[in-house]
Design a protein around this motif. Structure first.
Motif, PDB file in Angstrom:
ATOM      1  N   GLU A   1      30.071  17.887 -26.280  1.00 51.31           N
ATOM      2  CA  GLU A   1      29.786  16.910 -25.222  1.00 51.31           C
ATOM      3  C   GLU A   1      28.289  16.771 -25.059  1.00 51.31           C
ATOM      4  OE1 GLU A   1      30.221  16.489 -20.521  1.00 51.31           O
ATOM      5  OE2 GLU A   1      31.844  17.616 -21.531  1.00 51.31           O
ATOM      6  N   PHE A   2      27.817  15.547 -24.962  1.00 56.35           N
ATOM      7  CA  PHE A   2      26.373  15.295 -24.865  1.00 56.35           C
ATOM      8  C   PHE A   2      25.895  15.496 -23.439  1.00 56.35           C
ATOM      9  CE2 PHE A   2      22.758  12.338 -24.321  1.00 56.35           C
ATOM     10  CZ  PHE A   2      21.861  12.998 -25.153  1.00 56.35           C
ATOM     11  N   ARG A   3      24.885  16.382 -23.298  1.00 60.97           N
ATOM     12  CA  ARG A   3      24.257  16.575 -21.991  1.00 60.97           C
ATOM     13  C   ARG A   3      22.903  15.868 -22.014  1.00 60.97           C
ATOM     14  NH1 ARG A   3      26.175  21.148 -19.228  1.00 60.97           N
ATOM     15  NH2 ARG A   3      28.429  20.956 -19.298  1.00 60.97           N
ATOM     16  N   PRO A   4      22.758  14.744 -21.345  1.00 62.85           N
ATOM     17  CA  PRO A   4      21.504  13.977 -21.423  1.00 62.85           C
ATOM     18  C   PRO A   4      20.318  14.798 -20.903  1.00 62.85           C
ATOM     19  CG  PRO A   4      22.950  13.057 -19.752  1.00 62.85           C
ATOM     20  CD  PRO A   4      23.746  14.118 -20.466  1.00 62.85           C
ATOM     21  N   GLY A   5      19.192  14.606 -21.547  1.00 65.78           N
ATOM     22  CA  GLY A   5      17.970  15.288 -21.152  1.00 65.78           C
ATOM     23  C   GLY A   5      17.226  14.490 -20.099  1.00 65.78           C
ATOM     24  N   PRO A   6      15.992  14.929 -19.809  1.00 66.97           N
ATOM     25  CA  PRO A   6      15.219  14.254 -18.742  1.00 66.97           C
ATOM     26  C   PRO A   6      14.819  12.830 -19.091  1.00 66.97           C
ATOM     27  CG  PRO A   6      13.899  15.927 -19.850  1.00 66.97           C
ATOM     28  CD  PRO A   6      15.319  16.120 -20.326  1.00 66.97           C
ATOM     29  N   ILE A   7      14.990  12.494 -20.369  1.00 65.69           N
ATOM     30  CA  ILE A   7      14.541  11.149 -20.743  1.00 65.69           C
ATOM     31  C   ILE A   7      15.440  10.069 -20.158  1.00 65.69           C
ATOM     32  CG2 ILE A   7      15.817  10.782 -22.896  1.00 65.69           C
ATOM     33  CD1 ILE A   7      13.042   9.996 -24.068  1.00 65.69           C
ATOM     34  N   PHE A   8      16.638  10.488 -19.747  1.00 63.40           N
ATOM     35  CA  PHE A   8      17.543   9.488 -19.166  1.00 63.40           C
ATOM     36  C   PHE A   8      17.161   9.283 -17.712  1.00 63.40           C
ATOM     37  CE2 PHE A   8      19.661  10.780 -22.945  1.00 63.40           C
ATOM     38  CZ  PHE A   8      20.304   9.648 -23.391  1.00 63.40           C
ATOM     39  N   ALA A   9      16.117   8.475 -17.515  1.00 59.51           N
ATOM     40  CA  ALA A   9      15.629   8.212 -16.164  1.00 59.51           C
ATOM     41  C   ALA A   9      15.075   6.800 -16.136  1.00 59.51           C
ATOM     42  CB  ALA A   9      14.543   9.217 -15.781  1.00 59.51           C
ATOM     43  N   HIS A  10      14.923   6.257 -14.931  1.00 54.07           N
ATOM     44  CA  HIS A  10      14.258   4.949 -14.818  1.00 54.07           C
ATOM     45  C   HIS A  10      12.781   5.087 -15.098  1.00 54.07           C
ATOM     46  CE1 HIS A  10      17.739   3.653 -12.057  1.00 54.07           C
ATOM     47  NE2 HIS A  10      17.960   3.282 -13.311  1.00 54.07           N
ATOM     48  N   VAL A  11      12.189   6.070 -14.465  1.00 53.44           N
ATOM     49  CA  VAL A  11      10.764   6.278 -14.611  1.00 53.44           C
ATOM     50  C   VAL A  11      10.547   7.694 -15.099  1.00 53.44           C
ATOM     51  CG1 VAL A  11       8.540   6.311 -13.462  1.00 53.44           C
ATOM     52  CG2 VAL A  11      10.280   4.660 -12.737  1.00 53.44           C
ATOM     53  N   LEU A  12       9.883   7.823 -16.242  1.00 53.32           N
ATOM     54  CA  LEU A  12       9.642   9.140 -16.815  1.00 53.32           C
ATOM     55  C   LEU A  12       8.139   9.390 -16.841  1.00 53.32           C
ATOM     56  CD1 LEU A  12      10.786  11.650 -18.390  1.00 53.32           C
ATOM     57  CD2 LEU A  12      10.190  10.383 -20.452  1.00 53.32           C
ATOM     58  N   LEU A  13       7.768  10.544 -16.255  1.00 53.92           N
ATOM     59  CA  LEU A  13       6.363  10.931 -16.328  1.00 53.92           C
ATOM     60  C   LEU A  13       6.218  11.956 -17.440  1.00 53.92           C
ATOM     61  CD1 LEU A  13       3.478  10.921 -15.184  1.00 53.92           C
ATOM     62  CD2 LEU A  13       4.185  12.753 -13.656  1.00 53.92           C
ATOM     63  N   ALA A  14       5.571  11.574 -18.545  1.00 56.54           N
ATOM     64  CA  ALA A  14       5.371  12.476 -19.682  1.00 56.54           C
ATOM     65  C   ALA A  14       3.973  13.062 -19.566  1.00 56.54           C
ATOM     66  CB  ALA A  14       5.530  11.718 -20.991  1.00 56.54           C
ATOM     67  N   ASP A  15       3.909  14.254 -18.971  1.00 54.74           N
ATOM     68  CA  ASP A  15       2.602  14.813 -18.631  1.00 54.74           C
ATOM     69  C   ASP A  15       1.991  15.491 -19.843  1.00 54.74           C
ATOM     70  OD1 ASP A  15       0.739  14.924 -16.727  1.00 54.74           O
ATOM     71  OD2 ASP A  15       1.864  16.232 -15.354  1.00 54.74           O
TER      72      ASP A  15
ATOM     73  N   SER B   1      12.279   6.730 -28.521  1.00 52.64           N
ATOM     74  CA  SER B   1      12.985   6.321 -27.316  1.00 52.64           C
ATOM     75  C   SER B   1      12.215   5.236 -26.579  1.00 52.64           C
ATOM     76  CB  SER B   1      13.189   7.531 -26.417  1.00 52.64           C
ATOM     77  OG  SER B   1      11.937   8.079 -26.071  1.00 52.64           O
ATOM     78  N   MET B   2      10.859   5.338 -26.633  1.00 51.16           N
ATOM     79  CA  MET B   2      10.074   4.328 -25.929  1.00 51.16           C
ATOM     80  C   MET B   2      10.194   2.968 -26.593  1.00 51.16           C
ATOM     81  SD  MET B   2       6.723   6.600 -25.190  1.00 51.16           S
ATOM     82  CE  MET B   2       5.651   5.217 -25.017  1.00 51.16           C
ATOM     83  N   ALA B   3      10.174   2.971 -27.934  1.00 52.75           N
ATOM     84  CA  ALA B   3      10.179   1.692 -28.620  1.00 52.75           C
ATOM     85  C   ALA B   3      11.567   1.076 -28.643  1.00 52.75           C
ATOM     86  CB  ALA B   3       9.663   1.879 -30.046  1.00 52.75           C
ATOM     87  N   GLU B   4      12.597   1.928 -28.910  1.00 50.52           N
ATOM     88  CA  GLU B   4      13.929   1.387 -29.122  1.00 50.52           C
ATOM     89  C   GLU B   4      14.804   1.472 -27.887  1.00 50.52           C
ATOM     90  OE1 GLU B   4      14.121   0.207 -32.129  1.00 50.52           O
ATOM     91  OE2 GLU B   4      12.325   1.185 -32.901  1.00 50.52           O
ATOM     92  N   LYS B   5      14.348   2.187 -26.868  1.00 49.62           N
ATOM     93  CA  LYS B   5      15.163   2.413 -25.667  1.00 49.62           C
ATOM     94  C   LYS B   5      16.485   3.068 -26.021  1.00 49.62           C
ATOM     95  CE  LYS B   5      12.947  -0.379 -22.436  1.00 49.62           C
ATOM     96  NZ  LYS B   5      12.937  -1.413 -21.459  1.00 49.62           N
TER      97      LYS B   5
ATOM     98  N   THR C   1      23.839   7.708 -31.366  1.00 48.80           N
ATOM     99  CA  THR C   1      22.788   7.016 -30.631  1.00 48.80           C
ATOM    100  C   THR C   1      23.253   6.727 -29.223  1.00 48.80           C
ATOM    101  OG1 THR C   1      21.969   6.032 -32.646  1.00 48.80           O
ATOM    102  CG2 THR C   1      21.341   4.980 -30.595  1.00 48.80           C
ATOM    103  N   TYR C   2      22.440   7.202 -28.285  1.00 52.48           N
ATOM    104  CA  TYR C   2      22.772   6.933 -26.892  1.00 52.48           C
ATOM    105  C   TYR C   2      21.725   5.981 -26.333  1.00 52.48           C
ATOM    106  CZ  TYR C   2      25.381  11.217 -27.640  1.00 52.48           C
ATOM    107  OH  TYR C   2      26.218  12.156 -28.145  1.00 52.48           O
ATOM    108  N   PRO C   3      22.157   4.881 -25.747  1.00 47.63           N
ATOM    109  CA  PRO C   3      21.178   3.930 -25.200  1.00 47.63           C
ATOM    110  C   PRO C   3      20.578   4.463 -23.901  1.00 47.63           C
ATOM    111  CG  PRO C   3      23.389   3.182 -24.744  1.00 47.63           C
ATOM    112  CD  PRO C   3      23.539   4.438 -25.566  1.00 47.63           C
ATOM    113  N   LEU C   4      19.314   4.169 -23.733  1.00 48.55           N
ATOM    114  CA  LEU C   4      18.662   4.481 -22.459  1.00 48.55           C
ATOM    115  C   LEU C   4      18.835   3.294 -21.539  1.00 48.55           C
ATOM    116  CD1 LEU C   4      15.329   6.031 -23.737  1.00 48.55           C
ATOM    117  CD2 LEU C   4      17.301   7.238 -22.802  1.00 48.55           C
ATOM    118  N   ASP C   5      18.449   3.508 -20.284  1.00 50.20           N
ATOM    119  CA  ASP C   5      18.578   2.398 -19.353  1.00 50.20           C
ATOM    120  C   ASP C   5      17.593   1.300 -19.720  1.00 50.20           C
ATOM    121  OD1 ASP C   5      19.834   1.496 -16.789  1.00 50.20           O
ATOM    122  OD2 ASP C   5      17.702   1.250 -16.333  1.00 50.20           O
ATOM    123  N   GLN C   6      17.988   0.083 -19.402  1.00 48.90           N
ATOM    124  CA  GLN C   6      17.152  -1.063 -19.728  1.00 48.90           C
ATOM    125  C   GLN C   6      15.809  -1.002 -19.031  1.00 48.90           C
ATOM    126  OE1 GLN C   6      19.573  -4.510 -19.069  1.00 48.90           O
ATOM    127  NE2 GLN C   6      18.082  -5.808 -20.119  1.00 48.90           N
TER     128      GLN C   6
END
Lengths: 734, 350
Positions: free
Chosen positions: B110-124, B140-144, B152-157
């Motif tokens: 089962e896929f457990r989504p990471g922190p990238i599955f967010a509307h706003v991501l702060l990559a410090d 992920s940034m280019a292809e969402k 392949t799991y789509p990120l939010d638009q």
């Protein structure tokens, strides 16, 4: 910025300016002055560089420079005009000080503001370029007619075709100038103004038209006698031209301002060959050839006698048939042979350059025509019979002055001087040089004045030019006493006359008897032109009493005459004419410069309606652009009203700078004219948006009027009037 | 007022409203950063990501958090509003993308989504992590989308990344190459805020601790706003000419080693549109280009060593096309220059 300010970046400019200023100064001043002129260039660059970073208004800089120049002129005027200073320091020292000061400050006060202005505004680059072009062109202009040192192949082909090489020299100068301008403009990435090319063209036209013309007038004025009387046009050209004329060449040669022409740079060329038919050594060591004489004091200076009754020994035309010259006294002396005081001597003169009047060894008793031995080489030839003096000064002492036949009017004529006590002072001072028992003798007094002047004056060619209207004496005699033959001769005559000695100035050529060598030919060169004082000795007529200053700053021409050339020319002059050649080749008589001047004058006449028409068109354009929003179609409205507003802002001096967006421009104006922001937005929306905003014409007109009114509020009325009158204010609107 | 004369509301009004709400919330949370807020909103509406170059403690987390928390998702799926990832050298791609975990009851992964599955991501401090993680991040940034175990799991638009890097303290970092920097729409250099703002930050520390009340913005509203902006902010053909001319100038500039890609110009368009909308316009103006060019082009150029200020080079190359564009507005009805005629060979071709 740092790289631009480095010395390497400035070096070409310094070198070019030093070259230009050096060329200019070399003709006018001594080596000392030249050195300080060059120093002035360096100082100007240093000063402009250090002022560049400071927030100083340019107008202040110009004012300070003008003030400094005024002070400089004042100081040198004081030093030169003050005889006590001159006698304290000596005339050479005063001369050196004032020259150094004038040239250094002159160059500094002109160049530093020009450089500074040019660095602030690219427009002033034109001024800098114009100065350079002016200097170079005028220097080249002095080369006209090949009168100075030059490669001969440059102009001989022109002269052979009877063209005046001056336009070509000027053209070369102008070309050089253009190259300079290109260099100067290319070194700055600042944007150009439209003014630059226009100014450049105007400058070149001015150089062609005015500079040489003015020179010609000066030369010809002298040529016809100091007063400047009638002379034919051909003569004028040739006087400006081959510089054949006698004293004016000497008078003015060194003054041909821009000049390598004077002093060491000048190349001499022969103007005439005189063959002596008999051997003769003049008692005073110099052959004097008189061409003209100045004896009439007209209140300002000496001029030629216009009445025609006096000075009848000069002013004859070239002889078509033998002309007897009345020499009242001397003729008798030559006849009476108890002690040989004078004798008759026949000479032949072959002119190599055109002259307006004949000249001959003094005193000319008879002129006869002679065939031109070689029309290709000589202008014309004539024979002269002179009565030459054998007596030296010693034998003159016991003679009285003036002629027995003179009327009181004639006496007055030859002894008339300015009413100025200072002449008397100097004359009395000079008399003290004499032993007491001689002080009463008029000729001794005249000699005393000669000795005084020999001692107390300095021969110097680098002095301001003698203007045809100005008195050459007072500023010389009561100033630094630096001058050349014209100053010396006139001063001597004034001083002679002050003591009642009848005297006059004669002009012509003077050739040292050593120059003749052992041949019977005397070669007269342009540099031999001279002016000298003469006094009238009873029974002997006019006797030369020349001044030879002990102190010499610029020596007169020292160049040795090529004896072979002299002999060869003499032989040519003696030849009988061969096959007759045309005297005046008809081909190419066109004086190119004159034709050009005429063409340009015609052009300038035609320019008046063109300019008026252009002006009218510009005003119409301006008016139409301002009125367009009232008539144009609605789709055009945003552009037209915005442009009209920009135009009215331009009248007030508000322009959008290059690279500033329209919105930023509106924001700049917003504190004064808030409506500009709205108008700009409407305009931009119409221009770059999807559709023209639906706003009525009244709104546009109201906004436009409001902006114009608000923007003009803080501005003086005359500034607004000037803006309205400016025909081209809309030109830069974008 | 007579309803017939009431002008129809401008189609961009909803977008402007979203921008207004977000802007006011962000400004309330962060003091003295109006310019950065504006740029970040521009990037959000232009569907681009932002690289902030700044120092620690400059408020970027606060900013990202305020932005994430201002966007609600009523449909409430698994996407978080805001996530922050501190990038370190030992980070693994799966740490941000998520992993598939074996679930014994179902006997399936089962896929457990990471922190990238967010509307706003702060990559410090994105430059501190290894290239492997960087590349996963950039995909992920280019292809969402993220790909884990070939699925392949789509990120939010809406997916919006605010990455940061410290301009100093570069030891042990993996600087992003230009190709990866290209994924960011803007690179923003933040400076210290001015004195008044800093004082205000201290004065208002207590109020700002609790999230400001008031209207929030839904995820769908932001998506709609993006579409509206793309559709209704007019880009005049002259703007495109200006952009291309600028790019050509930059490519031929002697201090520029590597010029702009065509993609960067394509990305520039939505940024310009968003900027125009934020400025309350429905058309792109030359000043948008002037303002955005250094942020969009700056990190995509490679400039010769010692050439000095990047911004200066960009503005140098921009000046002439921009001036031309500005002047064309006065040129009248057809300001678009005619395209050059096709150069078909006139005669037979051998």
């Amino acid at each position: 910025m740092t790289s631009r300010n480095s010395i390497w970046w400035k070096l070409p400019g310094v070198v070019i300016w030093m070259t230009a200023v050096g060329l200019l100064a070399a003709g006018y001043t001594s080596g000392f002055g030249l050195f300080f002129a060059l120093l002035g260039v360096v100082a100007a660059f240093a000063l402009a560089g250090s002022l560049e970073a400071l927030p100083i208004r340019l107008s202040r800089v110009w004012l300070v420079a003008a003030g400094a120049m005024g002070i400089t002129i004042g100081i040198s005027w004081f030093l030169r005009g003050n005889s006590s200073v001159v006698s304290l320091l000596g005339s050479e020292v005063v001369y050196a000080i004032t020259e150094a000061e004038n040239w250094f400050m002159g160059v500094l006060c002109w160049l530093a503001p020009v450089l500074l202005s040019a660095r602030r505004y690219s427009m002033f680059l034109t001024l800098e370029a114009a100065s350079l072009v002016g200097i170079f062109s005028s220097v080249l202009a002095a080369h006209r007619d090949g009168s100075i040192h030059r490669p001969f192949f440059l102009t001989d082909w022109l002269l052979e075709r009877n063209y005046d090489p001056m336009p070509f020299f000027l053209g070369a100068g102008a070309l050089l100038g253009i190259l300079l301008v290109v260099w100067m403009l290319s070194r700055s990435s600042a944007k150009r103004t439209l003014l630059d090319p226009a100014l450049l063209i105007a400058m070149i036209v001015a150089l062609f038209l005015f500079l040489p013309d003015g020179k010609l007038r000066q030369l010809s004025a002298f040529a016809g006698g100091a007063g400047g009387s009638e002379k034919d046009k051909k003569e004028q050209q040739h006087h400006g031209g081959q510089g054949g004329k006698g004293e004016e060449k000497q008078d003015q040669g060194q003054n041909q301002d821009p000049n390598p022409s004077s002093g060491e740079g000048r190349k001499s060329f022969p103007v005439a060959v005189v063959s002596l038919h008999d051997d003769y050594q003049p008692p005073y060591g110099t052959f004097y050839f008189r061409q003209d004489t100045l004896s009439n004091y007209n209140g300002r200076r000496l001029v030629r006698d216009a009445s025609g009754k006096l000075d009848t020994d000069v002013g004859m035309p070239f002889p078509a048939e033998p002309i007897e010259v009345p020499l009242r006294d001397r003729a008798d002396v030559a006849k009476g042979g108890k002690e040989r005081l004078a004798h008759r001597l026949r000479t032949t003169v072959a002119l190599m350059t055109p002259h307006s009047k004949p000249f001959g060894l003094i005193d000319v008793a008879k002129l006869e025509p002679a065939p031109n031995p070689d029309a290709k080489r000589f202008e014309r030839a004539y024979k002269v019979e002179s009565i030459v003096l054998d007596a030296d000064f010693g034998t003159l002492l016991n003679r009285s002055l003036g002629s027995e036949n003179w009327t009181p009017e004639m006496w007055h004529h030859y002894t008339d001087v300015p009413e100025d006590g200072r002449y008397r002072e100097i004359a009395e001072q000079a008399k003290l040089l004499l032993p007491a028992h001689l002080r009463g003798i008029p000729i001794a007094q005249a000699l005393a004045i000669k000795f005084w002047m020999d001692k107390n004056t300095t021969y110097n060619l680098n002095v301001p030019q003698v203007d045809e209207d100005a008195d050459p004496v007072a500023s010389f005699l009561f100033g630094d006493r630096n001058g050349y033959c014209v100053h010396l001769a006139h001063s001597a005559v004034y001083l002679f006359r002050t003591l009642g000695v009848p005297a006059r100035v004669s002009v012509g050529y003077a050739v040292g008897s050593r120059q003749r060598g052992d041949g019977s030919t005397i070669l007269i060169r342009n540099g031999d032109a001279h002016a000298w004082p003469e006094v009238y000795v009873r029974d002997l007529g006019w006797v030369v009493l020349d001044i030879t200053p002990e102190k010499v700053i610029t020596p007169p021409q020292e160049e040795k005459v090529d004896q072979d050339l002299q002999r060869m020319l003499g032989e040519m002059a003696r030849q009988t004419p061969g096959s007759p050649k045309e005297e005046n080749p008809p081909a190419g008589d066109g004086d190119l410069r004159k034709a050009l001047a005429e063409a340009l004058q015609g052009l300038s006449k035609a320019m008046v309606p063109v300019i008026l028409f252009t002006l009218l068109a510009l005003y119409l354009m301006k008016f139409w652009r301002r009125m367009e929003p009232r008539f144009c179609s609605p789709s055009r409205l945003p552009v037209a009203s915005y442009r009209a507003t920009l135009d009215s802002l331009a009248d007030l001096g508000f322009y959008r700078d290059y690279g500033t967006s329209r919105e930023a421009f509106a924001k700049r104006l917003a504190p004064q004219a808030p409506e500009m922001v709205d108008l700009t937005n409407l305009h931009m929306q119409a221009a770059l948006g999807a559709a023209v905003p639906k706003v009525g014409r009244e709104k546009y007109l109201a906004l436009s009027a409001a902006v114009a009114r608000q923007a003009g509020q803080g501005i003086q009325w005359w500034r607004r009037v000037l803006g309205v009158l400016h025909p081209l204010s809309w030109w830069k609107v974008s | 007022m007579d309803p017939s004369t009431t002008p129809a509301p401008h189609p961009l009004t909803p977008a402007a409203e979203v921008a207004r709400v977000l802007g006011s919330r962000l400004r309330a949370a962060i003091k003295g950063r109006d310019e950065v807020i504006n740029l970040i909103l521009t990037a959000l509406f232009a569907d681009g990501h932002v690289l902030l170059e700044d120092y620690p403690g400059s408020g970027k987390t606060t900013l990202a958090k305020a932005l994430g928390e201002s966007i609600t998702d009523p449909n409430g799926n698994h996407i978080a509003a805001f996530r922050r990832v501190q990038f370190t050298p030992d980070l693994l791609p799966s740490d941000i993308t998520g992993v598939s975990i074996f679930d014994p009851p179902t006997g399936r992964f089962e896929f457990r989504p990471g922190p990238i599955f967010a509307h706003v991501l702060l990559a410090d401090e994105i430059n501190r992590t290894s290239p492997k993680v960087q590349s996963a991040m950039l995909e992920s940034m280019a292809e969402k989308q993220v790909t884990v175990d070939n699925v392949t799991y789509p990120l939010d638009q809406l997916f919006f990344v605010i990455a940061t890097q410290n301009p100093r303290d570069l030891a042990g970092t993996y600087p992003l190459p230009v190709a990866q920097l290209d994924r960011f729409l803007f690179k923003i250099n933040m400076d210290y805020i001015d004195r008044e703002s800093e004082v205000e930050v201290l004065n208002t520390r207590r109020e700002r601790r609790s999230a400001p009340s008031g209207r929030l913005v839904s995820r769908d509203e932001v998506i709609v706003a993006r579409q509206l902006i793309e559709q209704y902010v007019y880009v005049h053909p002259l703007i495109n000419h200006c952009l291309v001319d600028t790019a050509r100038n930059l490519r031929s500039h002697k201090k520029v080693l590597q010029g702009l890609s065509t993609r960067s110009l394509v990305l520039m368009i939505p940024a310009l549109q968003s900027m125009a909308m934020l400025a309350g316009r429905d058309y792109v103006s030359p000043q948008d280009i002037h303002y955005l060019a250094p942020y969009v082009f700056g990190h995509r150029l490679v400039i010769a060593p010692g050439a000095g200020d990047m911004k200066k080079v960009v503005h140098e190359c921009l000046a002439e096309p921009l001036e031309h564009l500005t002047r064309m507005t006065l040129a009248g009805q057809s300001p678009v220059p005619a395209p050059p005629a096709d150069n078909f060979p006139a005669g037979p071709v051998n």
